[in-house]
Write a protein that holds these residues in place. Sequence first.
Motif, PDB file in Angstrom:
ATOM      1  N   HIS A   1      12.030  39.519  84.279  1.00  0.00           N
ATOM      2  CA  HIS A   1      10.847  40.427  84.040  1.00  0.00           C
ATOM      3  C   HIS A   1       9.399  40.126  83.645  1.00  0.00           C
ATOM      4  O   HIS A   1       8.517  39.735  83.880  1.00  0.00           O
ATOM      5  CB  HIS A   1      11.343  41.641  83.506  1.00  0.00           C
ATOM      6  N   MET A   2       9.645  39.347  82.504  1.00  0.00           N
ATOM      7  CA  MET A   2       8.528  38.608  82.013  1.00  0.00           C
ATOM      8  C   MET A   2       8.585  36.855  81.918  1.00  0.00           C
ATOM      9  O   MET A   2       7.901  36.314  81.615  1.00  0.00           O
ATOM     10  CB  MET A   2       9.105  38.371  80.221  1.00  0.00           C
ATOM     11  N   LYS A   3       9.337  36.014  83.119  1.00  0.00           N
ATOM     12  CA  LYS A   3       8.927  35.062  83.487  1.00  0.00           C
ATOM     13  C   LYS A   3       8.509  34.214  82.759  1.00  0.00           C
ATOM     14  O   LYS A   3       8.413  33.658  82.239  1.00  0.00           O
ATOM     15  CB  LYS A   3       6.724  34.997  84.399  1.00  0.00           C
ATOM     16  N   ARG A   4      10.208  34.393  82.074  1.00  0.00           N
ATOM     17  CA  ARG A   4      10.199  33.524  80.995  1.00  0.00           C
ATOM     18  C   ARG A   4      11.272  33.344  80.991  1.00  0.00           C
ATOM     19  O   ARG A   4      12.584  33.021  81.806  1.00  0.00           O
ATOM     20  CB  ARG A   4      10.326  33.817  79.541  1.00  0.00           C
ATOM     21  N   THR A   5      11.580  31.720  79.833  1.00  0.00           N
ATOM     22  CA  THR A   5      13.498  31.095  80.252  1.00  0.00           C
ATOM     23  C   THR A   5      14.072  31.931  79.020  1.00  0.00           C
ATOM     24  O   THR A   5      13.502  32.900  78.257  1.00  0.00           O
ATOM     25  CB  THR A   5      13.639  29.939  79.406  1.00  0.00           C
ATOM     26  N   GLU A   6      14.969  31.881  79.345  1.00  0.00           N
ATOM     27  CA  GLU A   6      16.375  32.958  78.436  1.00  0.00           C
ATOM     28  C   GLU A   6      15.854  32.205  76.610  1.00  0.00           C
ATOM     29  O   GLU A   6      16.335  33.098  76.307  1.00  0.00           O
ATOM     30  CB  GLU A   6      17.924  32.887  78.652  1.00  0.00           C
ATOM     31  N   ALA A   7      16.295  30.862  76.427  1.00  0.00           N
ATOM     32  CA  ALA A   7      15.919  30.831  75.375  1.00  0.00           C
ATOM     33  C   ALA A   7      14.371  31.262  75.030  1.00  0.00           C
ATOM     34  O   ALA A   7      14.429  31.353  73.127  1.00  0.00           O
ATOM     35  CB  ALA A   7      15.858  29.351  75.536  1.00  0.00           C
ATOM     36  N   GLY A   8      13.498  31.586  75.970  1.00  0.00           N
ATOM     37  CA  GLY A   8      12.086  32.342  75.174  1.00  0.00           C
ATOM     38  C   GLY A   8      12.417  33.046  74.639  1.00  0.00           C
ATOM     39  O   GLY A   8      11.847  33.535  74.147  1.00  0.00           O
TER      40      GLY A   8
END
Length: 192
Positions: free
Chosen positions: A162-169
């Motif tokens: 949804h946020m267009k980020r990595t899971e770690a991020g």
Amino acid sequence: MTTEATNRFRPERYRSYLIVLARSSLRASGPVQRKIDVSDIVQDVLLQAHESLPHFRGTSEGELTAWLRAILVNKLADAARHFGRKKRDAALEQSFRETVNESSSRLYKLVPADQTSPSQKVLRQERALVLAESLAELPEDQRTAVELRHLADYTVAEIAAHMKRTEAGVAGLLRRGLKGLRAYLEEKTTRG
């Protein structure tokens, strides 16, 4: 609500709470969410509540917040109709009602519920309002991650998409967001 209680009604006290619920509900509404300004909706809710307060017949904080949630559902449905099909849609209203109530329940669940007396219930409701205020104090990306995880029940993977980020991020945003919430809540507790 007694005359004394209605005289003490402070709409600003509920602003953050209503914003959290509106954002959460609009996320579930699909593309119409981009067209609706949450701040405008909440301002309309508070204005209507202020104008209608003499007609409010509730006697408790819980009834007041339920009344505000009902006004919010109506305002969200009105806005969605305005930007959507232009006609009344009972299913849309029901959808908003369900997501607003679900988000409200999840917000209250974040506040520990080890007490059950009426005065302790009021204290728990007060803490939920403070929690909503503290969410508003977080940086937007942290707030979004925390709301999606704890109010919308998204997984970390879903939040990342949804946020267009990595899971770690996203995990970092959640960690910092929750740390910020704890700090803000501790500050409010020691001050107030």
